[in-house]
Motif scaffolding. Structure first.
Motif, mmCIF file in Angstrom:
data_model
loop_
_atom_site.group_PDB
_atom_site.id
_atom_site.type_symbol
_atom_site.label_atom_id
_atom_site.label_comp_id
_atom_site.label_asym_id
_atom_site.label_seq_id
_atom_site.Cartn_x
_atom_site.Cartn_y
_atom_site.Cartn_z
ATOM 1 N N ILE A 99 0.847 -1.191 0.000
ATOM 2 C CA ILE A 99 0.000 0.000 0.000
ATOM 3 C C ILE A 99 0.885 1.245 0.000
ATOM 4 O O ILE A 99 1.914 1.307 0.693
ATOM 5 N N ASP A 100 0.471 2.228 -0.810
ATOM 6 C CA ASP A 100 1.162 3.523 -0.930
ATOM 7 C C ASP A 100 2.555 3.378 -1.527
ATOM 8 O O ASP A 100 3.370 4.308 -1.415
ATOM 9 N N GLN A 101 2.828 2.248 -2.144
ATOM 10 C CA GLN A 101 4.083 2.085 -2.855
ATOM 11 C C GLN A 101 3.794 1.693 -4.295
ATOM 12 O O GLN A 101 2.783 1.051 -4.599
ATOM 13 N N GLU A 102 4.684 2.067 -5.170
ATOM 14 C CA GLU A 102 4.454 1.908 -6.599
ATOM 15 C C GLU A 102 4.670 0.460 -7.041
ATOM 16 O O GLU A 102 5.618 -0.199 -6.624
ATOM 17 N N VAL A 103 3.749 -0.031 -7.853
ATOM 18 C CA VAL A 103 3.899 -1.322 -8.523
ATOM 19 C C VAL A 103 3.829 -1.075 -10.029
ATOM 20 O O VAL A 103 3.346 -0.027 -10.476
ATOM 21 N N SER A 104 4.308 -2.029 -10.803
ATOM 22 C CA SER A 104 4.358 -1.850 -12.253
ATOM 23 C C SER A 104 3.688 -3.013 -12.963
ATOM 24 O O SER A 104 3.807 -4.175 -12.537
ATOM 25 N N ILE A 105 2.986 -2.673 -14.030
ATOM 26 C CA ILE A 105 2.387 -3.666 -14.918
ATOM 27 C C ILE A 105 3.041 -3.490 -16.289
ATOM 28 O O ILE A 105 3.062 -2.381 -16.827
#
Length: 710
Positions: free
Chosen positions: A191-197
């Motif tokens: 949560i509140d951290q960046e993830v990438s697709i």
């Protein structure tokens, strides 16, 4: 069709070794007679061989056979991709025409195999292997598949076939498609951290010239919120960064509008990805105003949770305490108020004030910053004791603006049993607590001995009551944050088992996690439990007396209302089956969510351009043809095995099956080649012929010398 066949069989009366020895002896005698120049040697040899042949008992075996019909397998692909433009009509026309031609062939049976949708795609190879294994190999005259060739189990195709296989492809030469490809997507994210697709836009088929090299407007939406539009090139992989805003399921919808120029389908232009949001660590600040019996209860609870980072301070030496001890001789740790309540306050998920007294340790500006922290999404939990009714109450500080109740200044020193209110029986923090009292307040938990009298705010929820039904646990929302007030410091009595105790750890855990916005403790929530593919169990939690109907918007825009039935206090439920995979929007009043069913993108539409692939390889290996139905349905012929099984006719192509001439034996009759008396006659006749032949040349047995004539 009845057939007959005659074979010569032997049923020896003696072992074959004895018969062979007899035949050898006959040949030896005949050879000796020939060597001596005796007449009749041939008759002697034949008589011995006739005796050996008679002992082997030759017989004629006459069998009756019935011819078997040939079998032709016709595979009818009716998967979802076959519903693309013109393919369904092509398939139906080809199946009807070929069925008529196959049944018109003499001595031929038709086996029709339909292949439908499966969660794993088009399992055409599995269906074909099972159909071939179910039929006798000697009767299989041919296999014809009507499909777009998009099989998702090519490894399951038969390694070889005893008859030609033909692949008739649906589709059109001008077909082209643009699709969204999800190359990599995380299942979990902090949560509140960046993830990438990672994704790309891919063109396939006969792409029109005016569509080549153009960029695409990609639309991105998280949990159905406002869309973001990004221009991306076609055929290039890119990383899409996202920030998850809450725990639990975060549904990411990605898509683009169908391009002009008539692509094959827009079913693969969107994808729905579910990413579960998890907290890295729950950061909790526990401030105890003074040492007391319940202080260790809070500490034990928070330290026992591996997902919690706890910072705990106890005020042992307030500023008003004067004992004459120099500061440099104290072994106490100074309370870092500025760092905790100004510089790093936003790093905490929850702040707990446990019997905290306002003694000048925190200046008013710090309390104002706590108020700002709550309204921006933070959480505060106040566990109050007698200090709440004194002039050192937190209510008299600037923080009183966000507290859910106001103290009256009275402390109630009498034993009472905590009770659940009607709202408490609905609220997930207190609903279903083990050993809860019944609706009459009987058979409940152990008693507490003290509480502060408070008056709740009009918009707050009172979920537990104490002495004389006065508010005991009050909860409220302030802006984006949460605040809870427990108007007693006696919860530790449950931990000690006083009068049977109670669910102290579970209650405090739920209060803390509700304050930190854990999804399973939201009082207004819509849960969807997906089980069995497209079957969904909906659960609606609410503090209201009724809920529903639930409005469901299908992927094609169609809506339906689903009634919700009561399933306990504050809970309503319903069972529902989705008609197809896709993205569904759910709305009940002001509450809405997005539900993704099935894969991120339908497997049937990952590839849409017709391609024979592995089916074509198997067809060519068996001497069959790969033809496009856009050129018309081919004619059907029969050819001998080993001949070419396809070709071009005057008007159209033709394909062929190979008759197998299989048969089964229906009767068997055995007759002796000659009766026994006939064999005796032959043997004695041959012996007599040999004797008569010897008689005419009997002088051969006399010794050599001069003869006398008489």
């Amino acid at each position: 069709m009845n057939l007959s066949a005659t074979d010569l069989r032997f049923d020896p009366l003696l072992p074959w070794g004895v018969i062979a020895a007899l035949a050898g002896l006959a040949l030896l005698v005949a050879g000796f007679a020939l060597w001596r120049g005796l007449r009749g040697w041939a008759w002697r040899g034949l008589a011995g061989l006739a005796a050996a042949l008679a002992l082997s008992a030759p017989a004629l075996e006459i069998g009756s056979r019935t011819g078997l019909s040939d079998i032709v397998l016709l595979v009818d692909d009716r998967s979802a991709s076959q519903g693309l433009p013109e393919r369904d009509n092509q398939t139906t026309a080809a199946i009807d025409a070929l069925s008529q031609q196959i049944t018109a062939l003499p001595g031929t049976e038709l086996r029709r195999i339909s292949v439908g949708d499966d969660p794993d795609g088009t399992l055409l190879g599995t269906a074909l292997s099972r159909a071939v294994a179910a039929e006798p190999e000697a009767r299989l005259a041919g296999v014809i598949t009507v499909t777009d060739g998009l099989a998702h189990d090519p490894d399951m195709l038969p390694a070889d076939l005893p008859a030609p296989m033909h692949t008739l492809l649906t589709g059109r030469p001008q077909d082209w498609d643009r699709r969204l490809v999800i190359e990599e997507a995380p299942a979990f994210g902090l949560i509140d951290q960046e993830v990438s697709i990672r994704l790309r836009i891919q063109d396939q088929g006969a792409v029109p010239a005016d569509q080549r090299g153009q960029s695409v407007s990609l639309r991105i939406s998280l949990d159905g919120e406002q869309e973001q539009v990004v221009a991306v090139p076609v055929g290039t992989s890119l990383e899409l960064p996202l920030t998850l805003g809450h725990a639990g399921q975060n549904v990411v919808q990605i898509g683009f509008d169908a391009p002009e120029g008539g692509e094959l389908t827009d079913r693969n232009n969107t994808a729905a990805i579910t990413i579960n949001g998890v907290r890295d660590r729950l950061r909790v600040l526990l401030v105890s105003g003074e040492p007391h019996a319940g202080e260790r209860t809070w500490r034990n609870l928070l330290k026992s949770d591996a997902a919690v980072d706890l910072i705990h301070f106890t005020i042992l030496r307030p500023p008003d305490k004067s004992d004459g001890v120099p500061v440099n001789e104290l072994s106490l740790i100074a309370f870092p108020t500025r760092e905790l309540f100004l510089e790093r306050i936003d790093d905490f998920d929850l702040i707990i004030f446990d019997r905290y007294r306002v003694r000048g340790i925190l200046p008013p500006d710090y309390f104002q910053n706590i108020v700002r922290y709550v309204r921006d999404g933070g959480a505060v939990l106040v566990a109050a004791g007698p200090e709440m009714a004194s002039v050192e109450s937190l209510n008299l500080s600037p923080m009183g603006a966000v507290l859910p109740a106001r103290p009256t200044g009275r402390v109630i020193d009498q034993a009472f049993t905590p009770q659940l209110t009607d709202a408490g029986r609905r609220h997930p923090v207190t609903a279903g607590l083990p050993g809860a009292p019944d609706e009459n307040g009987e058979n409940g938990w152990g008693r507490w001995l003290r509480m502060a009298e408070v008056t709740p705010n009009p918009d707050a929820e009172v979920v537990m009551t104490g002495a004389d039904d006065r508010p005991l646990l009050v909860m409220n929302r302030q802006g984006e944050g949460r605040v809870a007030l427990l108007a007693s410091d006696q919860v530790w009595l449950w931990a000690r088992g006083f009068e049977g105790g109670g669910p102290q750890l579970e209650l405090l855990r739920r209060i803390a996690h509700w304050s930190m916005k854990e999804p399973e403790l939201e009082e207004e929530a819509l849960e969807a439990d997906v089980s069995g593919g497209l079957n969904v169990d909906f659960t609606r939690r609410t503090m209201a007396d009724s809920a529903g109907p639930l409005t469901i918007t299908h992927p094609d825009g169609r809506t339906e209302d689903l009634p919700l039935a009561p399933d306990g206090p504050g809970r309503f439920a319903a069972e529902w089956s989705a008609p197809q995979p896709g993205l569904y929007r759910l709305v009940d009043g002001d509450l809405g969510r997005v539900l993704a069913l099935g894969p991120a993108a339908p497997k049937e539409f990952e590839r849409t351009i017709a391609d024979a692939g592995a089916l074509g390889d198997l067809s060519r290996a068996t001497g069959g043809a790969v033809l496009n139905l856009s050129d018309g349905t081919p004619d059907l012929r029969t050819v001998a095995p080993g001949r070419n099984a396809h070709g071009r006719g005057v008007a159209r192509d033709w394909i062929a099956v190979t008759p197998r001439d299989a048969a089964t034996v229906t009767g068997l009759q055995r007759r002796p080649l000659l009766p026994g008396w006939a064999w005796l006659c032959i043997i004695f006749g041959l012996i007599l012929a040999g004797w008569l032949s010897e008689g005419r040349g009997g002088g051969k047995w006399l010794p050599s010398g001069p003869r006398r004539e008489v």
